[in-house]
Design an enzyme around this catalytic site. Structure first.
Site, mmCIF file in Angstrom:
data_model
loop_
_atom_site.group_PDB
_atom_site.id
_atom_site.type_symbol
_atom_site.label_atom_id
_atom_site.label_comp_id
_atom_site.label_asym_id
_atom_site.label_seq_id
_atom_site.Cartn_x
_atom_site.Cartn_y
_atom_site.Cartn_z
ATOM 1 N N ASP A 164 0.842 -1.204 0.000
ATOM 2 C CA ASP A 164 0.000 0.000 0.000
ATOM 3 C C ASP A 164 0.877 1.254 0.000
ATOM 4 O O ASP A 164 0.614 2.214 -0.743
ATOM 5 C CB ASP A 164 -0.893 -0.048 1.251
ATOM 6 C CG ASP A 164 -2.129 0.814 1.152
ATOM 7 O OD1 ASP A 164 -2.623 1.041 0.024
ATOM 8 O OD2 ASP A 164 -2.619 1.239 2.212
ATOM 9 N N VAL A 195 1.743 -7.577 6.820
ATOM 10 C CA VAL A 195 1.406 -7.073 8.153
ATOM 11 C C VAL A 195 0.196 -7.804 8.740
ATOM 12 O O VAL A 195 0.143 -8.054 9.950
ATOM 13 C CB VAL A 195 1.112 -5.555 8.070
ATOM 14 C CG1 VAL A 195 0.572 -5.020 9.394
ATOM 15 C CG2 VAL A 195 2.362 -4.793 7.675
HETATM 16 N N1 AR6 Z 1 4.899 -5.054 -4.881
HETATM 17 C C1 AR6 Z 1 4.298 -6.258 -4.690
HETATM 18 N N2 AR6 Z 1 4.119 -6.821 -3.471
HETATM 19 C C2 AR6 Z 1 4.589 -6.133 -2.400
HETATM 20 C C3 AR6 Z 1 5.219 -4.868 -2.513
HETATM 21 C C4 AR6 Z 1 5.368 -4.329 -3.829
HETATM 22 N N3 AR6 Z 1 5.945 -3.145 -4.030
HETATM 23 N N4 AR6 Z 1 5.563 -4.455 -1.265
HETATM 24 C C5 AR6 Z 1 5.170 -5.425 -0.408
HETATM 25 N N5 AR6 Z 1 4.584 -6.444 -1.093
HETATM 26 P P1 AR6 Z 1 1.324 -5.979 3.158
HETATM 27 P P2 AR6 Z 1 -1.320 -6.797 4.231
HETATM 28 C C6 AR6 Z 1 4.002 -7.697 -0.585
HETATM 29 O O1 AR6 Z 1 1.884 -5.949 4.518
HETATM 30 O O2 AR6 Z 1 -0.731 -7.980 4.901
HETATM 31 C C7 AR6 Z 1 -0.427 -1.748 5.009
HETATM 32 O O3 AR6 Z 1 0.166 -0.892 5.935
HETATM 33 C C8 AR6 Z 1 4.431 -8.186 0.776
HETATM 34 O O4 AR6 Z 1 5.706 -8.802 0.707
HETATM 35 O O5 AR6 Z 1 1.640 -4.877 2.220
HETATM 36 O O6 AR6 Z 1 -2.616 -6.945 3.481
HETATM 37 C C9 AR6 Z 1 -1.884 -1.437 4.742
HETATM 38 O O7 AR6 Z 1 -2.156 -0.033 4.774
HETATM 39 C C10 AR6 Z 1 3.322 -9.193 1.070
HETATM 40 O O8 AR6 Z 1 3.584 -10.424 0.385
HETATM 41 O O9 AR6 Z 1 -0.318 -6.068 3.196
HETATM 42 C C11 AR6 Z 1 -2.561 -2.169 5.841
HETATM 43 O O10 AR6 Z 1 -2.512 -1.458 7.064
HETATM 44 C C12 AR6 Z 1 2.087 -8.560 0.419
HETATM 45 O O11 AR6 Z 1 2.603 -7.519 -0.443
HETATM 46 C C13 AR6 Z 1 -1.732 -3.427 5.997
HETATM 47 O O12 AR6 Z 1 -0.426 -3.076 5.551
HETATM 48 C C14 AR6 Z 1 1.092 -7.956 1.390
HETATM 49 O O13 AR6 Z 1 1.760 -7.375 2.508
HETATM 50 C C15 AR6 Z 1 -2.253 -4.538 5.109
HETATM 51 O O14 AR6 Z 1 -1.526 -5.715 5.364
#
Ligand code: AR6
Length: 172
Positions: free
Chosen positions: A34, A122
């Site tokens: 995000d 997260v």
């Molecule tokens: N491109 C693709 N995937 C990614 C990228 C990227 N640039 N960066 C991270 N990931 P998360 P959640 C992956 O934590 O668990 C945020 O603060 C990461 O490695 O981004 O749904 C929101 O605002 C993982 O596999 O999302 C919410 O508060 C995946 O994206 C909370 O985090 C999801 O990790 C949502 O948590």
């Protein structure tokens, strides 16, 4: 039926009609994927999200992609479940995220969509089960989307998504 591809990379570099962000209920931006999407799309993304939110877990909404490079036109914001052990309907909420993202893509006519591994960072959803839920749900949800890209940020996630795509998990 859409073709589904698994790739490893940064979702902000995807050349698709719409990218999905794993948001929180405020839709104002956060960390992880995000944060990356909000940085690339610029501050108008949080303004647009804030005007629509809050968004409950399992739902999805769409905004313009603002400063993301063409051809990306839309950001689809979905809110995954916070993993609390699996007994609180987390898998159903995650499946709903994927279904609602496809429905929103249909509403705006997006034919190619890139998804991150929603809720596996997260929010703590176990990556293997999340990969199977993602693939099973996307396969079983009718839509006009032609091309789905599952974008893994790390190699473990890529491997799990590819395995989910290649075949069912062995019975346990
Ligand atoms: N491109 C693709 N995937 C990614 C990228 C990227 N640039 N960066 C991270 N990931 P998360 P959640 C992956 O934590 O668990 C945020 O603060 C990461 O490695 O981004 O749904 C929101 O605002 C993982 O596999 O999302 C919410 O508060 C995946 O994206 C909370 O985090 C999801 O990790 C949502 O948590």
């Amino acid at each position: 039926m859409a073709t589904i591809e698994v790739v490893r990379g940064d979702i902000t570099r995807e050349r698709v009609d719409a990218v999905v962000t794993a948001a929180n209920e405020s839709l104002l931006g956060g960390g992880g994927v995000d944060g990356a999407i909000h940085r690339a799309a610029g501050p108008r993304l949080a303004e647009a999200g804030g005007a629509i939110g809050p968004c409950p877990p399992g739902a999805a909404v769409v905004t313009p992609a603002f400063d993301l490079d063409p051809p990306v036109r839309y950001v689809i914001h979905t809110v995954g479940p916070v993993w609390e052990g699996g007994g609180y309907g987390e898998a159903e909420v995650l499946a709903s995220c994927y279904r609602c993202c496809l429905a929103v893509a249909d509403e705006v006519g997006a034919r190619s969509v890139a998804f991150p591994a929603i809720a596996t960072g997260v929010y703590g959803f176990p990556a293997e089960r999340a990969a199977r839920t993602a693939v099973d749900t996307l396969r079983s949800t009718p839509s006009e989307v032609e091309r789905i890209r599952l974008v893994a940020f790390d190699e473990e996630t890529r491997t799990l998504l590819q395995a989910a795509l290649d075949g069912p998990a062995p019975a346990t």
